[in-house]
Scaffold this motif. Structure first.
Motif, PDB file in Angstrom:
ATOM      1  N   ASP A   1      51.266  29.361  36.393  1.00  0.00           N
ATOM      2  CA  ASP A   1      51.456  29.358  37.723  1.00  0.00           C
ATOM      3  C   ASP A   1      50.836  30.843  38.128  1.00  0.00           C
ATOM      4  OD1 ASP A   1      53.051  27.148  37.871  1.00  0.00           O
ATOM      5  OD2 ASP A   1      54.738  28.153  36.830  1.00  0.00           O
ATOM      6  N   GLU A   2      51.312  31.384  39.335  1.00  0.00           N
ATOM      7  CA  GLU A   2      50.884  32.874  39.727  1.00  0.00           C
ATOM      8  C   GLU A   2      52.139  33.734  40.161  1.00  0.00           C
ATOM      9  OE1 GLU A   2      47.620  33.065  42.488  1.00  0.00           O
ATOM     10  OE2 GLU A   2      48.539  34.892  43.324  1.00  0.00           O
ATOM     11  N   VAL A   3      52.282  34.775  39.611  1.00  0.00           N
ATOM     12  CA  VAL A   3      53.440  35.548  40.027  1.00  0.00           C
ATOM     13  C   VAL A   3      52.693  36.907  40.677  1.00  0.00           C
ATOM     14  CG1 VAL A   3      55.026  34.820  38.386  1.00  0.00           C
ATOM     15  CG2 VAL A   3      53.484  36.589  37.692  1.00  0.00           C
ATOM     16  N   SER A   4      53.296  37.420  41.610  1.00  0.00           N
ATOM     17  CA  SER A   4      52.794  38.741  42.177  1.00  0.00           C
ATOM     18  C   SER A   4      54.192  39.452  42.843  1.00  0.00           C
ATOM     19  CB  SER A   4      51.840  38.149  43.220  1.00  0.00           C
ATOM     20  OG  SER A   4      52.349  37.602  44.252  1.00  0.00           O
ATOM     21  N   GLY A   5      53.677  40.653  43.659  1.00  0.00           N
ATOM     22  CA  GLY A   5      54.867  41.509  44.343  1.00  0.00           C
ATOM     23  C   GLY A   5      55.005  42.606  43.566  1.00  0.00           C
TER      24      GLY A   5
ATOM     25  N   ARG B   1      49.203  38.720  39.499  1.00  0.00           N
ATOM     26  CA  ARG B   1      48.159  39.159  40.375  1.00  0.00           C
ATOM     27  C   ARG B   1      48.855  40.443  41.249  1.00  0.00           C
ATOM     28  NH1 ARG B   1      44.241  34.881  43.084  1.00  0.00           N
ATOM     29  NH2 ARG B   1      42.799  36.576  43.800  1.00  0.00           N
ATOM     30  N   LEU B   2      47.876  41.444  40.951  1.00  0.00           N
ATOM     31  CA  LEU B   2      48.349  42.605  41.498  1.00  0.00           C
ATOM     32  C   LEU B   2      47.203  43.248  42.397  1.00  0.00           C
ATOM     33  CD1 LEU B   2      48.847  44.207  37.907  1.00  0.00           C
ATOM     34  CD2 LEU B   2      50.762  43.218  39.233  1.00  0.00           C
ATOM     35  N   LYS B   3      47.470  44.376  43.137  1.00  0.00           N
ATOM     36  CA  LYS B   3      46.770  44.877  44.026  1.00  0.00           C
ATOM     37  C   LYS B   3      46.367  46.449  43.846  1.00  0.00           C
ATOM     38  CE  LYS B   3      45.076  44.878  48.390  1.00  0.00           C
ATOM     39  NZ  LYS B   3      44.305  44.100  49.179  1.00  0.00           N
ATOM     40  N   GLU B   4      45.066  46.659  43.677  1.00  0.00           N
ATOM     41  CA  GLU B   4      44.699  48.085  43.438  1.00  0.00           C
ATOM     42  C   GLU B   4      45.598  49.109  44.266  1.00  0.00           C
ATOM     43  OE1 GLU B   4      40.589  50.483  43.127  1.00  0.00           O
ATOM     44  OE2 GLU B   4      40.575  48.813  44.418  1.00  0.00           O
TER      45      GLU B   4
ATOM     46  N   LEU C   1      48.013  51.379  40.596  1.00  0.00           N
ATOM     47  CA  LEU C   1      47.122  50.707  39.772  1.00  0.00           C
ATOM     48  C   LEU C   1      45.680  51.592  40.260  1.00  0.00           C
ATOM     49  CD1 LEU C   1      47.809  47.032  39.538  1.00  0.00           C
ATOM     50  CD2 LEU C   1      48.086  48.888  38.065  1.00  0.00           C
ATOM     51  N   ARG C   2      44.882  51.952  39.424  1.00  0.00           N
ATOM     52  CA  ARG C   2      43.561  52.907  39.769  1.00  0.00           C
ATOM     53  C   ARG C   2      42.396  51.818  39.391  1.00  0.00           C
ATOM     54  NH1 ARG C   2      43.363  56.661  35.493  1.00  0.00           N
ATOM     55  NH2 ARG C   2      45.206  55.905  34.448  1.00  0.00           N
ATOM     56  N   GLN C   3      42.390  50.590  39.451  1.00  0.00           N
ATOM     57  CA  GLN C   3      41.341  49.945  39.163  1.00  0.00           C
ATOM     58  C   GLN C   3      41.514  48.147  39.779  1.00  0.00           C
ATOM     59  OE1 GLN C   3      43.654  49.622  35.005  1.00  0.00           O
ATOM     60  NE2 GLN C   3      41.746  48.358  34.804  1.00  0.00           N
ATOM     61  N   ALA C   4      40.437  47.619  39.919  1.00  0.00           N
ATOM     62  CA  ALA C   4      40.500  46.063  40.444  1.00  0.00           C
ATOM     63  C   ALA C   4      39.956  45.400  39.206  1.00  0.00           C
ATOM     64  CB  ALA C   4      39.873  45.931  41.756  1.00  0.00           C
ATOM     65  N   GLY C   5      39.589  44.100  39.125  1.00  0.00           N
ATOM     66  CA  GLY C   5      38.960  43.292  38.421  1.00  0.00           C
ATOM     67  C   GLY C   5      39.990  42.201  37.616  1.00  0.00           C
TER      68      GLY C   5
ATOM     69  N   PRO D   1      46.494  35.597  31.948  1.00  0.00           N
ATOM     70  CA  PRO D   1      45.438  36.437  32.801  1.00  0.00           C
ATOM     71  C   PRO D   1      46.215  37.253  34.093  1.00  0.00           C
ATOM     72  CG  PRO D   1      45.961  34.083  33.700  1.00  0.00           C
ATOM     73  CD  PRO D   1      46.743  34.268  32.776  1.00  0.00           C
ATOM     74  N   ILE D   2      45.429  38.303  34.106  1.00  0.00           N
ATOM     75  CA  ILE D   2      45.821  39.370  35.356  1.00  0.00           C
ATOM     76  C   ILE D   2      44.404  39.423  36.251  1.00  0.00           C
ATOM     77  CG2 ILE D   2      46.323  41.794  35.614  1.00  0.00           C
ATOM     78  CD1 ILE D   2      47.227  42.211  32.957  1.00  0.00           C
ATOM     79  N   ILE D   3      44.751  39.356  37.453  1.00  0.00           N
ATOM     80  CA  ILE D   3      43.638  39.762  38.589  1.00  0.00           C
ATOM     81  C   ILE D   3      44.258  40.900  39.040  1.00  0.00           C
ATOM     82  CG2 ILE D   3      42.514  38.992  40.570  1.00  0.00           C
ATOM     83  CD1 ILE D   3      42.348  36.313  39.491  1.00  0.00           C
ATOM     84  N   VAL D   4      43.458  41.827  39.398  1.00  0.00           N
ATOM     85  CA  VAL D   4      44.092  42.992  40.392  1.00  0.00           C
ATOM     86  C   VAL D   4      43.054  42.892  41.424  1.00  0.00           C
ATOM     87  CG1 VAL D   4      44.272  45.631  40.538  1.00  0.00           C
ATOM     88  CG2 VAL D   4      44.575  44.552  38.349  1.00  0.00           C
ATOM     89  N   ASP D   5      43.381  42.833  42.793  1.00  0.00           N
ATOM     90  CA  ASP D   5      42.659  42.612  43.842  1.00  0.00           C
ATOM     91  C   ASP D   5      41.954  44.126  44.264  1.00  0.00           C
ATOM     92  OD1 ASP D   5      42.461  39.564  44.256  1.00  0.00           O
ATOM     93  OD2 ASP D   5      44.580  39.890  44.665  1.00  0.00           O
ATOM     94  N   PRO D   6      41.111  43.992  44.703  1.00  0.00           N
ATOM     95  CA  PRO D   6      40.519  45.531  45.355  1.00  0.00           C
ATOM     96  C   PRO D   6      41.122  45.906  46.282  1.00  0.00           C
ATOM     97  CG  PRO D   6      38.783  43.887  45.684  1.00  0.00           C
ATOM     98  CD  PRO D   6      39.860  43.154  44.997  1.00  0.00           C
ATOM     99  N   ALA D   7      41.260  47.132  46.573  1.00  0.00           N
ATOM    100  CA  ALA D   7      41.895  47.876  47.939  1.00  0.00           C
ATOM    101  C   ALA D   7      41.119  47.537  49.169  1.00  0.00           C
ATOM    102  CB  ALA D   7      42.362  49.286  47.600  1.00  0.00           C
TER     103      ALA D   7
END
Length: 622
Positions: free
Chosen positions: A45-49, A83-86, A139-143, A162-168
């Motif tokens: 599944d996907e978790v975020s926030g 799923r995170l956010k830069e 977070l200081r990065q995306a990818g 897995p981890i996805i960091v969406d770019p700012a």
């Protein structure tokens, strides 16, 4: 044409994967599975926030009718996509429902060392029943990244995701659909049983050993040579398809994982090697694609038809599918099995799945003999393999690719014809006088590379002579300029050492248990060029926690690609430039799980003096 957003497409993919898994699964009660815990789901599944809860628990897991116990997070293998956010902070609340200590390491994320998640190095671990909160600043990065346990051998049992960091800001990678392909393995065998078998016989899982009736393209002379050396040219991976079922997003190759696309779309696939012990060769037969990111960071697009991904690496690729369906093949490096998924224009569309290719053979380059001018050795080294000090060598393998030098496989970096007809008399592959004084010589070293070469241009074992373009490290050029262009003020050389017969692995001849009081020390903000010399015949994916380093791969200094994991090819060396600007204690190790467990692990300490000002670190210039 229907418009599909990246997020909705990913969601539909995950849902489709889950439906496939559900359709293929038989209820646990009907399988007679262990009912002490709920059955582990395949897929994620996907978790975020800003606050995310994760729960580690054990349960029965089944893949293609093979059943065993697994370690799941939030009930699935792999665990959820985080799923995170830069630019945004996050609290990750991890509850340990196991009956043993556990942990989560955020692989590739730049975090304060106390939240890096390595028990005994950066924090005490998470006790049974305890909840630990990883308090991550902005977070200081995306990818593309991933997470996994750093406790014991839990990673082998399914404790990863897995981890996805969406770019700012805008994403430089343009894609209509966005998928994750997390590669791993499943085995019903307990991880400690695997370790025990490797200690008793490192070739236990190699079902491709040479025999009197095999059809390997070896002459009688070559076979005698290998026999005299008591070595196996097919010793590619320690643990193989003889026990592993290779997985894509938790699904076996017969379970029909598919990624839907519409014609004309650009599809991004984030390939993560979350396996414990496997390298994979990834291709989409008949199609070219672009590699657009390595270890989470963007690179100039490179068009290839295949790439090798070592354990713990990630590559993002973009493909423009045109047919009804295309098979994505992730073949294990020794070609004993594969993970499979399908790019499908409609649910259920399928393309042919290619057969496994012939197993590769190791070469002279993998013995550390690449580029040697044997003509100058005269009576000391000329003639044949006779007289070689084989008694000191293990049962490892030799190179890969084109053959010369009396039939030995010669792939990898360009190895000229100088090996043909060479003399090996008197050559000692355990000549420890070649090692620096700080390498501890003992039973933990059964080979010393005689002439290690820079193998940044090596595509990987078995891929030197395939008839299409394969990615190598020299192809990687950073998309964004590097922020530290200082010339390194210090050089450091670290030797990767081992004894394959005894299954002993170490840095500089010392297992971690013997060096824990003597970490590798860097001064804060020091710029160092590190050379990793591989004195073994296995490829090692070496990972440094808490930092990115720049590969010295021939790219201009401001465009050297930044990575957190580098494969050091057998018998060769790799170099990287490091700016040690993340204070704290960090793990540094081979990411082959059983190599790390056996001792190829160290602690890196970055010490900041009290009066030393903070410097701008990676990601802080954005």
């Amino acid at each position: 044409m229907q418009t599909v957003t990246r997020r909705s497409f990913l969601g539909s993919s995950l849902a489709a994967g889950g439906m496939i898994g559900a359709a293929a699964a038989i209820p646990a009660w009907a399988r007679g599975a262990n009912m002490n815990g709920p059955a582990i789901r395949q897929g994620f599944d996907e978790v975020s926030g800003r606050s995310i809860d994760l729960n580690i628990a054990r349960g029965p897991f089944s893949v293609q009718g093979r059943r065993g116990m697994g370690v799941a997070v939030n009930g699935s293998v792999p665990g959820p996509l985080v799923r995170l956010k830069e630019g945004e902070p996050v609290n990750l609340n991890v509850t340990n429902s196991l009956d043993e200590d556990s942990s989560i390491h955020w692989h590739g994320l730049l975090v304060p060392f106390q939240f890096d998640g390595v028990p005994g190095v950066s924090f005490p671990g998470i006790k049974p029943g305890q909840t630990f909160t990883y308090e991550m600043p902005a977070l200081r990065q995306a990818g593309t990244y991933w997470w996994h346990s750093h406790s014991g051998l839990q990673e082998q049992a399914g404790h990863y995701g897995p981890i996805i960091v969406d770019p700012a800001g805008p994403d430089p990678v343009r894609a209509d659909a966005d998928y994750v392909m997390l590669l791993s393995e499943f085995t019903p065998m307990h991880p400690h049983t695997i370790m025990s078998k490797l200690k008793k016989g490192e070739g236990y899982f190699n079902y491709q050993q040479r025999t009197l009736t095999d059809d390997y393209p070896l002459s009688g002379e070559e076979r005698r040579m290998w026999a005299e050396m008591r070595m196996m040219p097919t010793d590619i991976l320690d643990v193989t398809g003889s026990t592993y079922t290779y997985l894509a997003n938790g699904h076996g190759p017969e379970e029909g994982l598919e990624y839907l696309f519409s014609r004309g779309q650009r599809v991004r696939i984030r390939v993560i090697n979350g396996s414990a012990m496997s390298f994979f060769n990834v291709r989409i037969p008949g199609m070219k694609f672009w590699v657009v990111a390595a270890d989470g960071l963007n690179v100039r697009p490179v068009e290839v038809e295949e790439f090798q991904i070592g354990t713990a690496e990630t590559y993002d690729i973009v493909v423009e599918p045109t047919g009804d369906a295309h098979t994505i093949v992730a073949e294990s490096m020794d070609r004993s099995g594969m993970a499979v998924a399908t790019l499908a224009s409609r649910p259920g569309a399928r393309a042919p799945v290619p057969a496994l290719r012939d197993p590769p053979l190791l070469t002279m380059a993998d013995m550390g003999m690449a580029g040697m001018d044997h003509s100058s050795h005269g009576g000391d080294t000329g003639g044949s393999m006779d007289g070689m000090d084989h008694s000191a060598m293990g049962h490892g393998g030799m190179g890969h690719g084109k053959r010369s030098a009396g039939g030995m496989d010669m792939g990898g970096e360009a190895i000229d014809g100088a090996m043909a007809g060479m003399s090996m008399d008197g050559m000692n592959m355990r000549d420890t006088s070649r090692l620096p004084a700080d390498v501890k010589v003992g039973p933990g070293i059964d080979m010393v590379a005689m002439n290690p070469q820079d193998r940044m241009g090596d595509p990987g074992i078995g891929l030197a002579d395939v008839p299409h373009k394969v990615l190598n490290y020299r192809d990687l050029v950073a998309l964004d300029p590097n922020d530290d262009l200082r010339t390194p003020s210090r050089r450091m050389e670290i030797h990767l050492t081992g004894n394959m017969e005894r299954y002993m692995w170490s840095f500089d001849g010392q297992k971690f248990s013997a060096v824990s009081d003597e970490p590798i020390r860097f001064a804060y903000n020091e710029r160092v060029r590190v050379k990793l010399v591989n004195n073994t015949m296995m490829a090692h994916p070496i990972h440094l926690h808490g930092h990115f380093f720049e590969l010295v791969n021939g790219a201009p200094a401001d465009r050297q690609p930044q990575k957190h994991t580098v494969i050091v090819q057998p018998g060769g060396f790799a170099q990287f430039d490091l700016t040690a600007d993340e204070p704290g204690d960090w793990a540094f190790h081979c990411h082959l799980l059983y190599h790390m467990h056996a001792g190829m692990f160290q602690v890196v300490t970055v010490a900041q003096r009290g009066d030393q000002p903070n410097v701008k670190r990676v990601g802080e210039s954005r």
